[in-house]
Design an enzyme around this catalytic site. Structure first.
Site, PDB file in Angstrom:
ATOM      1  N   CYS A  51      29.692  34.053  34.513  1.00  0.00           N
ATOM      2  CA  CYS A  51      30.456  34.193  35.982  1.00  0.00           C
ATOM      3  C   CYS A  51      30.375  35.420  36.347  1.00  0.00           C
ATOM      4  O   CYS A  51      30.646  36.509  35.388  1.00  0.00           O
ATOM      5  CB  CYS A  51      32.158  33.708  35.607  1.00  0.00           C
ATOM      6  N   ASP A  91      50.322  36.326  35.921  1.00  0.00           N
ATOM      7  CA  ASP A  91      48.767  36.436  35.427  1.00  0.00           C
ATOM      8  C   ASP A  91      48.846  37.162  34.082  1.00  0.00           C
ATOM      9  O   ASP A  91      47.655  37.966  33.812  1.00  0.00           O
ATOM     10  CB  ASP A  91      48.010  37.218  36.582  1.00  0.00           C
TER      11      ASP A  91
END
Length: 377
Positions: free
Chosen positions: A217, A135
């Site tokens: 978001c 990630d």
């Protein structure tokens, strides 16, 4: 013995990984979508997504590792069994995304991938280069994972395994090793006409299927946004204080999600899952570090977590938070002071005018003064 794809899959299972796939180190087939996405500014303040050097790496993995030929991608389930669903929905509690209930996954996956790479090097006599990412690398990992057969891309932009849902972490080994076989890519999508995830998003963060506008978001704002949260969005955040699971949990494939075997991802206590908002508003630096040590929540710091808790408190609108919000009007962080002011206005309405006027008159932070002025009209 030669290092075959079959042996790599077997070793991945031995190391406890849930999924494993192998793909050629070629550009992502969704590269054009990514370039349009950053051109439209949908990455918000995540400048690293649009940095020229990062764009070049996503366009050509040899910019990441010279001579890159193969990508080994693993998945590891993280969803813990949690019976008290009522606690998650309790507006008196702040909600934390399920991936962050346990220990920071970067540490868990990185160590295991290092062991994986060491085994590969031993099998091949150290005759290849490699790089490990969890990630953090400049690669479109979900798209590469789809090419490696780990799932398809849903309308919520998540990678979804048709028999495991989407509650799993991804990690990669980029290697100069050319393997004997690569896994078959999954279908691009299996969503069909279903659009539950798009309809469920409270902030309308999906302007179209397969397109996420990070600027709307909840996960982006509660984790990546380091500044002021858009006032027009706050009322739709509910009680989320770190991340959001809504678009995943409404997906029909999520019913296949397996309970994680990895003990590190299990929550230590309720405060790592759905802490009381009153407690979050009272957090000092020491208590924050103690409570969220080695948790993904630790990386956003006390200031942003309390900011997020103020928004959740403003959505709760319970008088029990008022004394704590008033105290936060004197916090050292203007970000906390300003969001506490918003929460007070949401909870008390015009009765908070005197408090907010006093705050405006004594505070010299321009961002906060703009926030309070907007509230008072």
């Amino acid at each position: 013995m030669s290092l075959t794809a079959a042996r790599i899959h077997d070793k991945a299972r031995e190391l406890g990984f849930t999924l494993c796939g192998i793909a050629p180190a070629e550009p992502s087939p969704t590269l054009a979508h990514y370039l349009r996405w950053i051109q439209r500014g949908m990455h918000g303040e995540m400048g690293y997504m649009a940095r020229p050097d990062r764009v070049r790496r996503r366009q050509d993995l040899r910019e990441v590792l010279p001579g890159a030929r193969s990508l080994i991608i693993i998945g590891l389930d993280y969803r813990a069994s949690f019976a008290d669903e009522d606690a998650l929905k309790d507006p008196a509690r702040g909600r934390i995304a399920s991936y962050a209930w346990g220990v920071d996954y970067h540490q868990v996956l990185s160590l295991r991938l290092e062991s994986f790479a060491e085994w590969m090097l031993a099998e091949c006599g150290g005759l290849f280069d490699h790089k490990i990412y969890v990630d953090t690398g400049a690669l479109l990992e979900r798209s590469h994972a789809q090419q490696a057969g780990l799932g398809f891309i849903g309308k919520n932009t998540m990678l979804i395994h048709p028999r495991r849902g989407s509650s799993f972490f991804l990690g990669e080994i980029i290697t100069s090793l050319e393997l004997d076989d690569y896994d078959t890519p999954q279908r691009e999508t299996m969503c069909g006409t279903c659009a539950r995830c798009l309809a469920a998003c409270p902030t309308a963060a999906f302007p179209a299927p397969f397109v996420l506008d990070a600027r709307r978001c909840i996960s982006y704002h509660t984790i990546e946004n380091k500044g002021w949260v858009d006032r027009d969005l706050r009322a739709d955040f509910g009680n989320w204080i770190f991340g959001c699971d809504i678009c995943m949990d409404t997906c029909p494939f999520q019913r296949f999600t397996a309970v994680a075997d990895e003990m590190a991802f299990l929550p230590l206590d309720m405060r790592r899952v759905a802490p009381k908002l009153v407690d979050m508003l009272m957090l000092d630096e020491g208590t924050f570090r103690q409570l969220f040590r080695r948790s993904p929540v630790e990386r956003i710091g006390r200031e942003r977590l309390v900011r997020n808790a103020c928004i959740a408190a403003g959505n709760w609108q319970d008088k029990r938070v008022v004394p704590h919000l008033i105290q936060l009007l004197y916090d050292t962080s203007p970000l906390v002071r300003g969001h506490a002011a918003w929460a007070l206005w949401q909870t008390m309405g015009l009765d908070s005018s005197k408090l907010l006027t006093d705050l405006y008159q004594r505070d010299d932070d321009e961002g906060l003064r703009g926030e309070v002025a907007a509230l008072l009209g």
